[in-house]
Design a protein around this motif. Structure first.
Motif, PDB file in Angstrom:
ATOM      1  N   PRO A 158      -7.941 -55.455 -26.205  1.00 33.74           N
ATOM      2  CA  PRO A 158      -7.695 -53.999 -26.140  1.00 33.74           C
ATOM      3  C   PRO A 158      -8.214 -53.320 -24.865  1.00 33.74           C
ATOM      4  N   PRO A 159      -9.440 -53.650 -24.394  1.00 34.69           N
ATOM      5  CA  PRO A 159      -9.885 -52.939 -23.178  1.00 34.69           C
ATOM      6  C   PRO A 159      -9.078 -53.315 -21.928  1.00 34.69           C
ATOM      7  N   ALA A 160      -8.351 -54.433 -21.990  1.00 31.49           N
ATOM      8  CA  ALA A 160      -7.585 -54.873 -20.816  1.00 31.49           C
ATOM      9  C   ALA A 160      -6.162 -54.311 -20.793  1.00 31.49           C
ATOM     10  N   VAL A 161      -5.743 -53.663 -21.873  1.00 29.27           N
ATOM     11  CA  VAL A 161      -4.376 -53.129 -21.930  1.00 29.27           C
ATOM     12  C   VAL A 161      -4.228 -51.971 -20.948  1.00 29.27           C
ATOM     13  N   ARG A 162      -3.156 -51.993 -20.184  1.00 24.15           N
ATOM     14  CA  ARG A 162      -2.858 -50.908 -19.250  1.00 24.15           C
ATOM     15  C   ARG A 162      -1.456 -50.393 -19.542  1.00 24.15           C
ATOM     16  N   THR A 163      -1.125 -49.246 -18.955  1.00 23.61           N
ATOM     17  CA  THR A 163       0.190 -48.667 -19.178  1.00 23.61           C
ATOM     18  C   THR A 163       0.892 -48.397 -17.857  1.00 23.61           C
ATOM     19  N   LEU A 164       2.221 -48.455 -17.895  1.00 20.76           N
ATOM     20  CA  LEU A 164       3.023 -48.095 -16.729  1.00 20.76           C
ATOM     21  C   LEU A 164       3.037 -46.590 -16.508  1.00 20.76           C
ATOM     22  N   ARG A 165       2.854 -45.823 -17.579  1.00 19.99           N
ATOM     23  CA  ARG A 165       2.913 -44.365 -17.442  1.00 19.99           C
ATOM     24  C   ARG A 165       1.873 -43.887 -16.450  1.00 19.99           C
ATOM     25  N   GLU A 166       2.284 -43.011 -15.578  1.00 20.12           N
ATOM     26  CA  GLU A 166       1.391 -42.418 -14.581  1.00 20.12           C
ATOM     27  C   GLU A 166       0.806 -43.445 -13.629  1.00 20.12           C
ATOM     28  N   SER A 167       1.402 -44.649 -13.581  1.00 20.96           N
ATOM     29  CA  SER A 167       0.969 -45.624 -12.586  1.00 20.96           C
ATOM     30  C   SER A 167       1.954 -45.595 -11.418  1.00 20.96           C
ATOM     31  N   THR A 168       1.557 -46.197 -10.307  1.00 21.80           N
ATOM     32  CA  THR A 168       2.422 -46.297  -9.132  1.00 21.80           C
ATOM     33  C   THR A 168       2.783 -47.763  -8.918  1.00 21.80           C
ATOM     34  N   VAL A 169       4.087 -48.016  -8.727  1.00 20.77           N
ATOM     35  CA  VAL A 169       4.564 -49.386  -8.499  1.00 20.77           C
ATOM     36  C   VAL A 169       5.277 -49.422  -7.157  1.00 20.77           C
ATOM     37  N   ALA A 170       4.872 -50.357  -6.305  1.00 20.63           N
ATOM     38  CA  ALA A 170       5.560 -50.564  -5.026  1.00 20.63           C
ATOM     39  C   ALA A 170       6.536 -51.722  -5.173  1.00 20.63           C
ATOM     40  N   ILE A 171       7.794 -51.491  -4.780  1.00 18.46           N
ATOM     41  CA  ILE A 171       8.792 -52.558  -4.774  1.00 18.46           C
ATOM     42  C   ILE A 171       8.962 -52.993  -3.321  1.00 18.46           C
ATOM     43  N   ILE A 172       8.525 -54.226  -3.034  1.00 17.01           N
ATOM     44  CA  ILE A 172       8.548 -54.710  -1.650  1.00 17.01           C
ATOM     45  C   ILE A 172       9.865 -55.454  -1.435  1.00 17.01           C
ATOM     46  N   VAL A 230       2.500 -54.151  -7.726  1.00 10.57           N
ATOM     47  CA  VAL A 230       3.424 -54.589  -6.683  1.00 10.57           C
ATOM     48  C   VAL A 230       4.486 -55.495  -7.291  1.00 10.57           C
ATOM     49  N   VAL A 231       5.752 -55.225  -6.982  1.00 13.91           N
ATOM     50  CA  VAL A 231       6.837 -56.141  -7.337  1.00 13.91           C
ATOM     51  C   VAL A 231       7.455 -56.662  -6.040  1.00 13.91           C
ATOM     52  N   LEU A 232       7.501 -57.985  -5.900  1.00 11.23           N
ATOM     53  CA  LEU A 232       8.089 -58.600  -4.708  1.00 11.23           C
ATOM     54  C   LEU A 232       9.556 -58.899  -4.972  1.00 11.23           C
ATOM     55  N   ALA A 233      10.423 -58.335  -4.117  1.00 13.44           N
ATOM     56  CA  ALA A 233      11.871 -58.515  -4.269  1.00 13.44           C
ATOM     57  C   ALA A 233      12.507 -58.784  -2.915  1.00 13.44           C
ATOM     58  N   VAL A 275       9.659 -61.864  -8.320  1.00  7.79           N
ATOM     59  CA  VAL A 275      10.955 -62.336  -8.819  1.00  7.79           C
ATOM     60  C   VAL A 275      11.852 -62.750  -7.657  1.00  7.79           C
ATOM     61  N   ALA A 276      11.261 -62.920  -6.470  1.00  6.99           N
ATOM     62  CA  ALA A 276      12.076 -63.175  -5.280  1.00  6.99           C
ATOM     63  C   ALA A 276      12.007 -64.650  -4.888  1.00  6.99           C
ATOM     64  N   ARG A 277      11.005 -64.997  -4.096  1.00  7.01           N
ATOM     65  CA  ARG A 277      10.854 -66.362  -3.618  1.00  7.01           C
ATOM     66  C   ARG A 277       9.368 -66.702  -3.568  1.00  7.01           C
ATOM     67  N   GLY A 278       9.024 -67.920  -3.972  1.00  7.12           N
ATOM     68  CA  GLY A 278       7.634 -68.343  -4.008  1.00  7.12           C
ATOM     69  C   GLY A 278       6.872 -68.141  -2.715  1.00  7.12           C
ATOM     70  N   PRO A 279       7.459 -68.543  -1.552  1.00  6.17           N
ATOM     71  CA  PRO A 279       6.674 -68.483  -0.305  1.00  6.17           C
ATOM     72  C   PRO A 279       6.260 -67.079   0.134  1.00  6.17           C
ATOM     73  N   LEU A 280       6.712 -66.031  -0.528  1.00  9.74           N
ATOM     74  CA  LEU A 280       6.219 -64.693  -0.179  1.00  9.74           C
ATOM     75  C   LEU A 280       4.721 -64.563  -0.448  1.00  9.74           C
ATOM     76  N   ILE A 281       4.214 -65.431  -1.344  1.00 11.19           N
ATOM     77  CA  ILE A 281       2.789 -65.367  -1.712  1.00 11.19           C
ATOM     78  C   ILE A 281       2.074 -66.627  -1.225  1.00 11.19           C
ATOM     79  N   ASP A 282       0.917 -66.437  -0.627  1.00  7.80           N
ATOM     80  CA  ASP A 282      -0.002 -67.541  -0.355  1.00  7.80           C
ATOM     81  C   ASP A 282      -0.703 -67.833  -1.674  1.00  7.80           C
ATOM     82  N   GLN A 283      -0.236 -68.894  -2.365  1.00  3.65           N
ATOM     83  CA  GLN A 283      -0.703 -69.113  -3.731  1.00  3.65           C
ATOM     84  C   GLN A 283      -2.194 -69.442  -3.813  1.00  3.65           C
TER      85      GLN A 283
END
Lengths: 308, 308
Positions: free
Chosen positions: A122-136, A188-191, A219-227
């Motif tokens: 329960p303490p870890a639950v977060r909401t999208l409401r009033e949050s900011t999402v960057a679509i890269i 952050v959403v990587l696209a 949801v784009a391509r793995g190499p966008l992230i240094d895993q």
């Protein structure tokens, strides 16, 4: 005297004749033929199996959005038109991105792992409401994802190469402004496509700009992230979690330490699973066959100078 | 001569003084006091711990949406006004319902369980686009959930007791039409209060009206579903899956066979986890304290004839 009707466009669908696409070819005024009689090839296979083509094939339709593997295999030439799947992948990617982000924020994967846990979850639950999402990399996926996020009460920052406005986004930024965007956003959403410039866009440095409650979705391509860097951030808790439909390599090795991280969600590249994909691709193919027959401009033509 | 300013409304917050709500009381023009000096009680505890009240307490604000447990414990009387939390729970429930439905359709829980599986998972992936979702008990949650589902490309059927129109829904039906709705829909979200009429709304008979690709989501109350019947349907594969934020009993017993079902997702009643909840409740409480001070009508007054 009436005009002679145009002959139907001969289209090969290889290596297997998917029923959705066979119907789409007919719908677009074409006829399915063997490859050696075709002016058009719809290629559903891998780069490695790609056939050698006669110059009578004027257009090749690939079923992937990213075409870097076809480029690397030397398949793509300048003797004909090539199209990719950027148009009809977008909605599936956007829905999957939303599903992954919500699964993270809403602690669904930890619930699957831990069962009915009332201390950690329960303490870890977060909401999208009033949050900011960057679509890269906000192109087609960004256009589809933005209204979904807005309906959930989020503020959307769209980031693309040019900074050209994305309809519905609260703010658009050029990729040169990425650092400031990461500092301003919650999630952050990587696209973005996989190109030399986007390789390891998310690394130790950019991860450090995010926040302890931030989730990253790819949801784009793995190499966008240094895993390896992502693993460090997840273990240290400098970000809340990551949800990946694509990895590098794909799949991750069985002994990859990422698998042990409870705040990492991995789905097996299913934003557009094949059975759904050809159903999505069908109206696009019909329209493009129609345009090809009329000598018009095709949708989703690959820019020879880019990998997407 | 200026009018004497009205004395601030004395409000007790029990059993613990949540900081969001303490601020909200001040914001609404009230003052936090011990219970024996209060005209208003904000009760954050369980029915079992509910204090006995003097008649000087004119209004009790409960923090749950469903109040059947308070009713059963004999706490709710007709000597004062009682309010529940139906107003400020809705957005959280709607977001959690969307998260659960997408987690099911997008095979996120099976991905968590099975890892990178390319045989079972991709053919099981479904999409919300062009699907139909019925929201059973479409009041506040339905109003919040409908635009989220529409943004994902779904068609929404809202079902409520009266069949009164729900803004944005493609169709509204009365609960007397439930069978026809279930036969017409792909997926079901339960958002109805727990009443004698809604008990086991989903049972062997109504489950049989659904389809092998159907998902059921419950963010309302566990007893709406006959869980034994649900288990039979999930094992037989007559529906695709279920995602429950509420169960009956809650939590399910450790040896409940439901835990072993791969197509069942359970989250531990976290649609509105407590830390988020009081933040959501704060503006509502401020507004209601303001209305109370002005002698106005309160928001979310409990209808003595109903359990919600």
């Amino acid at each position: 005297m009436s005009a002679q009707p145009a002959a139907p466009v001969p289209v090969a669908i290889e290596p297997e004749q998917d029923p959705h696409l066979v119907a789409a070819v007919a719908d677009g005024g074409g006829v399915v033929v063997p490859l050696d009689q075709a002016r058009v090839l719809v290629w559903l296979g891998s780069p490695a199996d790609f056939p050698s083509l006669a110059d009578t094939v004027e257009w090749v339709a690939l079923k992937t959005a990213g075409i870097e593997y076809f480029r690397a295999a030397g398949v793509i030439d300048d003797r004909r038109i090539w199209t990719n799947a950027s148009g009809f992948y977008a909605a599936g990617c956007a829905e999957h991105a939303l599903a992954l982000l919500l699964a993270g924020l809403r602690q669904i994967s930890t619930s699957v792992l831990l069962g009915w846990n009332e201390e950690v979850i329960p303490p870890a639950v977060r909401t999208l409401r009033e949050s900011t999402v960057a679509i890269i990399g906000a192109g087609g996926i960004g256009r589809e994802l933005t209204p979904r996020l807005k309906a959930c009460g989020a503020t959307v920052i769209a980031v693309n190469r040019s900074g050209r406005e994305v309809a519905g986004a609260d703010r658009t930024a050029a990729s040169s402004d990425l650092d400031r965007v990461l500092a301003d956003t919650d999630h952050v959403v990587l696209a973005a496509p996989a190109t030399p410039e986007t390789r390891h866009l998310i690394d130790d440095r950019t991860l450090a700009l995010l926040k302890p409650h931030s989730w990253i979705v790819n949801v784009a391509r793995g190499p966008l992230i240094d895993q390896a860097a992502l693993g460090r951030a997840l273990r240290a808790g400098t970000i809340a979690g990551a949800a990946l439909d694509v990895t590098d390599p794909e799949p991750p090795a069985d002994d990859d330490p990422l698998w042990a991280l409870p705040n990492l969600i991995v789905t097996p590249h299913i934003a557009n699973p094949s059975p759904e994909l050809t159903r999505e691709m069908a109206p696009w193919l019909a329209e493009n066959v129609r345009r090809f027959a009329a000598g018009g401009e095709l949708i989703s033509v690959i820019d020879p100078a880019r990998d997407y």
